[in-house]
Design a protein around this motif. Structure first.
Motif, PDB file in Angstrom:
ATOM      1  N   GLU A  27       0.822  -1.208   0.000  1.00 37.67           N
ATOM      2  CA  GLU A  27       0.000   0.000   0.000  1.00 37.67           C
ATOM      3  C   GLU A  27       0.860   1.265   0.000  1.00 37.67           C
ATOM      4  O   GLU A  27       0.475   2.296  -0.571  1.00 37.67           O
ATOM      5  CB  GLU A  27      -0.946  -0.005   1.200  1.00 37.67           C
ATOM      6  CG  GLU A  27      -1.997  -1.100   1.161  1.00 37.67           C
ATOM      7  CD  GLU A  27      -2.979  -0.926   0.021  1.00 37.67           C
ATOM      8  OE1 GLU A  27      -3.103   0.206  -0.498  1.00 37.67           O
ATOM      9  OE2 GLU A  27      -3.618  -1.926  -0.354  1.00 37.67           O
ATOM     10  N   ARG A  31       1.235   4.336  -3.127  1.00 38.88           N
ATOM     11  CA  ARG A  31       1.178   5.779  -2.878  1.00 38.88           C
ATOM     12  C   ARG A  31       2.527   6.436  -3.152  1.00 38.88           C
ATOM     13  O   ARG A  31       2.831   7.498  -2.627  1.00 38.88           O
ATOM     14  CB  ARG A  31       0.700   6.030  -1.446  1.00 38.88           C
ATOM     15  CG  ARG A  31      -0.776   5.667  -1.288  1.00 38.88           C
ATOM     16  CD  ARG A  31      -1.183   5.423   0.142  1.00 38.88           C
ATOM     17  NE  ARG A  31      -2.619   5.145   0.215  1.00 38.88           N
ATOM     18  CZ  ARG A  31      -3.159   3.959  -0.068  1.00 38.88           C
ATOM     19  NH1 ARG A  31      -2.372   2.940  -0.415  1.00 38.88           N
ATOM     20  NH2 ARG A  31      -4.465   3.774  -0.008  1.00 38.88           N
ATOM     21  N   ASP A  32       3.335   5.750  -3.962  1.00 39.33           N
ATOM     22  CA  ASP A  32       4.624   6.280  -4.424  1.00 39.33           C
ATOM     23  C   ASP A  32       5.610   6.535  -3.287  1.00 39.33           C
ATOM     24  O   ASP A  32       6.443   7.453  -3.360  1.00 39.33           O
ATOM     25  CB  ASP A  32       4.431   7.572  -5.236  1.00 39.33           C
ATOM     26  CG  ASP A  32       3.613   7.342  -6.498  1.00 39.33           C
ATOM     27  OD1 ASP A  32       3.786   6.277  -7.132  1.00 39.33           O
ATOM     28  OD2 ASP A  32       2.790   8.208  -6.836  1.00 39.33           O
ATOM     29  N   ASN A  76       0.043  11.548   6.169  1.00 42.36           N
ATOM     30  CA  ASN A  76      -1.228  11.167   5.568  1.00 42.36           C
ATOM     31  C   ASN A  76      -1.075   9.950   4.667  1.00 42.36           C
ATOM     32  O   ASN A  76      -1.921   9.045   4.672  1.00 42.36           O
ATOM     33  CB  ASN A  76      -1.794  12.343   4.763  1.00 42.36           C
ATOM     34  CG  ASN A  76      -3.188  12.054   4.244  1.00 42.36           C
ATOM     35  OD1 ASN A  76      -4.075  11.666   4.996  1.00 42.36           O
ATOM     36  ND2 ASN A  76      -3.393  12.265   2.945  1.00 42.36           N
ATOM     37  N   ALA A  77       0.004   9.887   3.901  1.00 46.61           N
ATOM     38  CA  ALA A  77       0.235   8.741   3.020  1.00 46.61           C
ATOM     39  C   ALA A  77       0.438   7.471   3.831  1.00 46.61           C
ATOM     40  O   ALA A  77      -0.085   6.405   3.480  1.00 46.61           O
ATOM     41  CB  ALA A  77       1.441   9.002   2.120  1.00 46.61           C
ATOM     42  N   ARG A  80      -3.005   6.430   5.374  1.00 44.53           N
ATOM     43  CA  ARG A  80      -3.908   5.873   4.375  1.00 44.53           C
ATOM     44  C   ARG A  80      -3.456   4.488   3.931  1.00 44.53           C
ATOM     45  O   ARG A  80      -4.276   3.601   3.687  1.00 44.53           O
ATOM     46  CB  ARG A  80      -4.009   6.821   3.180  1.00 44.53           C
ATOM     47  CG  ARG A  80      -4.869   8.054   3.473  1.00 44.53           C
ATOM     48  CD  ARG A  80      -4.700   9.149   2.435  1.00 44.53           C
ATOM     49  NE  ARG A  80      -4.720   8.618   1.074  1.00 44.53           N
ATOM     50  CZ  ARG A  80      -3.864   8.978   0.116  1.00 44.53           C
ATOM     51  NH1 ARG A  80      -2.913   9.850   0.387  1.00 44.53           N
ATOM     52  NH2 ARG A  80      -3.966   8.475  -1.083  1.00 44.53           N
ATOM     53  N   ALA A  81      -2.152   4.288   3.814  1.00 48.16           N
ATOM     54  CA  ALA A  81      -1.631   2.977   3.433  1.00 48.16           C
ATOM     55  C   ALA A  81      -1.992   1.924   4.473  1.00 48.16           C
ATOM     56  O   ALA A  81      -2.398   0.799   4.132  1.00 48.16           O
ATOM     57  CB  ALA A  81      -0.121   3.049   3.248  1.00 48.16           C
ATOM     58  N   SER A  84      -5.747   1.069   4.479  1.00 44.01           N
ATOM     59  CA  SER A  84      -6.077   0.200   3.343  1.00 44.01           C
ATOM     60  C   SER A  84      -5.548  -1.215   3.527  1.00 44.01           C
ATOM     61  O   SER A  84      -6.211  -2.187   3.156  1.00 44.01           O
ATOM     62  CB  SER A  84      -5.509   0.798   2.047  1.00 44.01           C
ATOM     63  OG  SER A  84      -6.142   2.015   1.726  1.00 44.01           O
TER      64      SER A  84
END
Length: 231
Positions: A27, A31-32, A76-77, A80-81, A84
């Motif tokens: 994940e 998101r790079d 935030n990344a 969120r990862a 998920s």
């Protein structure tokens, strides 16, 4: 009589990633975020010093892993990862709804869950047969900062239910964690010994013994919210 329930393994079953580190890494890449080659090894190592019994939110742990390898990623990344990676498939356990309703008939009811993943408890409840409205208070370790069996976890939910730990009945599936209520003078009900389908009868017997009959003649819904932003 106040009753609190554990969530995972008690009221619901959820599918967990076979390899949590690999799931989080996938994940992050989506998101790079540049995932270090030894991420799996570092994920399984302690990253943050904390007092005994304190909960370390998983985003803080993963962020520390990345920084230790020179990787920069936004909070935030990372969050969120993780949300998920642990997105749950939920199965409500047989007898769960009736057990919670039986407790509601006799007093305030709380949920007390060890969970380091933000939003997971809330998502789980939404996808289960258990409405958030069935609980007067929802306390998570990521929200209150303490994991069962730490006394502070039980004290938090008891206070939210206007109860004391000595009079709290806590229902769970792990003596090592949920059973910590016993050491505080409360009562642990192990669902491996008293299945959820039998809990209403167990509770009725305990009430008949004089351990907390409701006298208000009805149910008053409370608005107290101890979610600390996690749900």
């Amino acid at each position: 009589m106040a009753v609190s329930f554990d969530l995972f393994g008690t009221l619901v079953d959820v599918d967990r990633p076979d390899d949590p580190a690999a799931a989080v890494a996938a994940e992050l890449r989506a998101r790079d975020v540049a995932v270090p080659a030894d991420f799996g090894e570092a994920y399984r190592e302690p990253q943050i010093d904390a007092p005994d019994g304190a909960e370390i939110p998983l985003p803080a742990h993963v962020g520390s892993v990345l920084r230790s390898r020179g990787v920069t990623a936004s909070d935030n990344a990372v969050r969120r990862a993780i949300v998920s990676a642990f997105d749950p498939q939920v199965r409500t356990r047989p007898g769960a709804v009736a057990a919670v309703d039986a407790a509601r008939d006799r007093g305030p009811v709380g949920l007390l869950s060890n969970c380091s993943v933000p939003e997971l408890v809330g998502r789980t409840l939404v996808r289960s047969d258990l409405s958030r409205k069935r609980f007067d208070s929802v306390v998570t370790s990521v929200g209150c900062g303490w994991r069962k069996p730490a006394p502070a976890a039980f004290e938090t939910v008891a206070a939210a239910l206007d109860s004391s730990v000595e009079t709290l009945v806590h229902v769970g599936d792990s003596r090592a964690t949920d059973g910590g209520i016993d050491r505080l003078g409360g009562t642990f009900v192990d669902v491996r010994e008293v299945p959820l389908a039998e809990f209403p009868a167990w509770l009725a017997d305990r009430t008949a013994e004089g351990d907390g009959t409701r006298t208000d003649g009805g149910r008053e819904t409370r608005e107290r919210d101890t979610r600390c932003g996690c749900l």
